[in-house]
Design a protein around this motif. Structure first.
Motif, short mmCIF file in Angstrom:
data_model
loop_
_atom_site.label_atom_id
_atom_site.label_comp_id
_atom_site.label_asym_id
_atom_site.label_seq_id
_atom_site.Cartn_x
_atom_site.Cartn_y
_atom_site.Cartn_z
N ARG A 192 0.83 -1.19 0.00
CA ARG A 192 0.00 0.00 0.00
C ARG A 192 0.87 1.25 0.00
N VAL A 193 0.36 2.35 -0.58
CA VAL A 193 1.11 3.60 -0.61
C VAL A 193 1.23 4.13 0.81
N PRO A 194 2.46 4.46 1.28
CA PRO A 194 2.60 4.95 2.65
C PRO A 194 2.02 6.34 2.81
N GLU A 195 1.68 6.68 4.05
CA GLU A 195 1.17 8.02 4.35
C GLU A 195 2.23 9.07 4.04
N PRO A 196 1.92 10.12 3.28
CA PRO A 196 2.92 11.15 3.00
C PRO A 196 3.24 11.95 4.26
N GLU A 197 4.48 12.45 4.33
CA GLU A 197 4.91 13.20 5.50
C GLU A 197 4.65 14.69 5.34
N ARG A 198 4.57 15.18 4.11
CA ARG A 198 4.31 16.60 3.88
C ARG A 198 3.34 16.73 2.72
N LEU A 199 2.61 17.85 2.70
CA LEU A 199 1.58 18.02 1.68
C LEU A 199 2.19 18.24 0.30
N TRP A 200 3.15 19.16 0.21
CA TRP A 200 3.71 19.50 -1.10
C TRP A 200 4.78 18.49 -1.50
N SER A 201 4.38 17.25 -1.62
CA SER A 201 5.28 16.20 -2.08
C SER A 201 5.37 16.25 -3.60
N ARG A 202 6.29 15.47 -4.17
CA ARG A 202 6.44 15.41 -5.63
C ARG A 202 5.14 14.96 -6.29
N PRO B 279 -1.28 14.30 4.01
CA PRO B 279 -0.74 13.87 5.30
C PRO B 279 -1.83 13.94 6.37
N LYS B 280 -1.64 13.19 7.45
CA LYS B 280 -2.62 13.19 8.53
C LYS B 280 -2.76 14.59 9.11
N GLY B 281 -4.01 15.02 9.27
CA GLY B 281 -4.29 16.33 9.86
C GLY B 281 -4.21 17.49 8.90
N GLN B 282 -4.06 17.22 7.58
CA GLN B 282 -3.98 18.31 6.61
C GLN B 282 -4.98 18.14 5.47
N SER B 283 -6.10 17.47 5.75
CA SER B 283 -7.07 17.20 4.68
C SER B 283 -7.75 18.48 4.20
#
Length: 412
Positions: free
Chosen positions: A4-14, A136-140
């Motif tokens: 499964r795709v891991p949870e991203p750590e930051r919103l502005w990912s690639r 990321p968690k908490g940034q929906s």
């Protein structure tokens, strides 16, 4: 079987940036149809057919989206995404080849609109499923606010770009074909997103654990988000109503409709860019009803207020709408189980599809009843008020369920 795709750590990912740009390209292919009705008028298509051709694409999206979102749950989305981009670009080019003098023109154009709607539903289902994995968690709420710009920017820029390009390309159909070339960068970005797109939402392991499609649909049915979805439907109806009928209202009030669209869109873009970092900290159950009430106030002031109140009321409307949608969307995202987020997010988009189809019908009924454009926009103010009340009722019922659950756990 891929992990499964891991949870991203930051919103502005690639991947977030790539998906953002991909959606901008796709929405440019939608925004260019701002001149579709004028094109049909210029080639002498009857007014009755113009309405059918305008709505056919959205009707196809509404019908196809639920099937597409469920069909792709256990499958890679890469092939579906590539196919939808190629088909959409092909349809955009095909408008230029339609024989406008042929008696079969309207039927051929109707076929193109339906095909475009079906592949738009496929594309949208893929991108929504990918989008919810990028938060990321908490940034929906911040994520939905930023992604909403992928629709706002094309609709703010394409009419101006289109009016500049039209004399150069010669006709609206050629402009559609030129915009279809955006499929080339879209394909490149899809290739870069291929690793994420290949990962199905329901893995083989999940199916063995009893968490297949039926389990996900059961999670959707038991999510308790009915009132939240109703709130989204009402907000979609309101927004679509002002898009379709604001020009008619301004013909009665004497105001400039272009100023309304420019001002409220600019306000929304500025607030969502400047305030996106703080939006996730706002209490949804308090802010959404307040925003709905302020939107209703803005619409009523635009409809019935003096001329000097037009621009301030438009600013109020845009500022309220800029917060209402991402907060409502985040309610659905955060209260959905991880496996149901994609389907629930597609249902959320389905509410806006329905709003786009129902708003012209609703507005026409109000006008036929003799209430005119002022009656239509006043009714829209009532709908957005009901949206706020639905969200408030949803939050109260959810809080009561949480208290009951905590009490049951304490007793056991």
């Amino acid at each position: 079987m891929p992990a499964r795709v891991p949870e991203p750590e930051r919103l502005w990912s690639r991947d977030f940036v790539l998906l953002f740009l991909l959606l901008v390209c796709a929405n440019c292919c939608m925004a260019v149809f701002y001149c579709f009705e004028q094109w049909l008028d210029r080639i002498a298509v009857s007014p009755n057919w113009r309405g059918i051709l305008l709505g056919a694409m959205f009707a196809a999206v509404l019908v196809a989206r639920p099937f597409a979102s469920v069909l792709l749950l256990k499958r890679s989305k890469l092939a579906a995404m590539v196919l939808s981009i190629l088909a959409t670009s092909g349809v955009m080019l095909a408008y230029m080849l339609l024989p406008s003098a042929s008696p079969w023109f309207v039927w051929m154009a109707l076929g193109l609109r339906v095909i475009q709607g079906l592949f738009l539903a496929l594309f949208s289902s893929c991108t929504v499923a990918l989008m919810v994995t990028c938060f990321p968690k908490g940034q929906s709420a911040k994520g939905f606010a930023i992604f909403s710009l992928t629709a706002l920017l094309p609709y703010a820029l394409m009419p101006s770009a289109g009016e500049y390009l039209l004399p150069l390309v010669g006709s609206e159909a050629c402009l559609f074909a030129l915009t279809g070339l955006l499929g080339l960068p879209a394909l490149w970005m899809t290739a870069l997103l291929a690793p994420r797109l290949r990962v199905p939402e329901v893995s083989t392991e999940a199916v063995r654990e009893g968490k297949g499609v039926r389990h996900i649909l059961a999670c959707v049915r038991s999510s308790g988000l009915g009132l939240a979805f109703l709130a989204l439907l009402l907000s979609g109806l309101t927004v679509s109503t002002h898009i379709f009928f604001m020009k008619g209202l301004c013909s009665v009030t004497g105001e400039d409709p272009a100023q309304f669209f420019y001002v409220y869109t600019t306000v929304m873009i500025v607030i969502r860019l400047a305030g996106s970092a703080r939006i996730d900290g706002l209490p949804r159950c308090r802010v959404v009803p307040v925003c709905a009430l302020l939107m209703a106030t803005g619409l009523l002031a635009i409809t019935w207020g003096p001329s000097w109140a037009y621009v301030p009321s438009t600013v109020l409307y845009g500022a309220s709408l800029s917060l209402l949608y991402p907060l409502l969307a985040s309610v659905i995202y955060e209260r959905s189980s991880p496996e149901a987020r994609s389907v629930n997010s597609n249902i959320m988009m389905l509410m806006f599809d329905a709003g786009g189809i129902l708003a012209p019908v609703f507005g026409g009924l109000v006008i036929n009843c003799g209430f005119g454009y002022r009656g239509v926009v006043t009714a829209a103010a009532g709908m957005i008020t009901a949206c706020g009340l639905s969200c408030l009722a949803d939050c109260l019922l959810y809080a009561r369920r949480m208290r009951r659950g905590a009490k049951t756990r304490a007793q056991s």
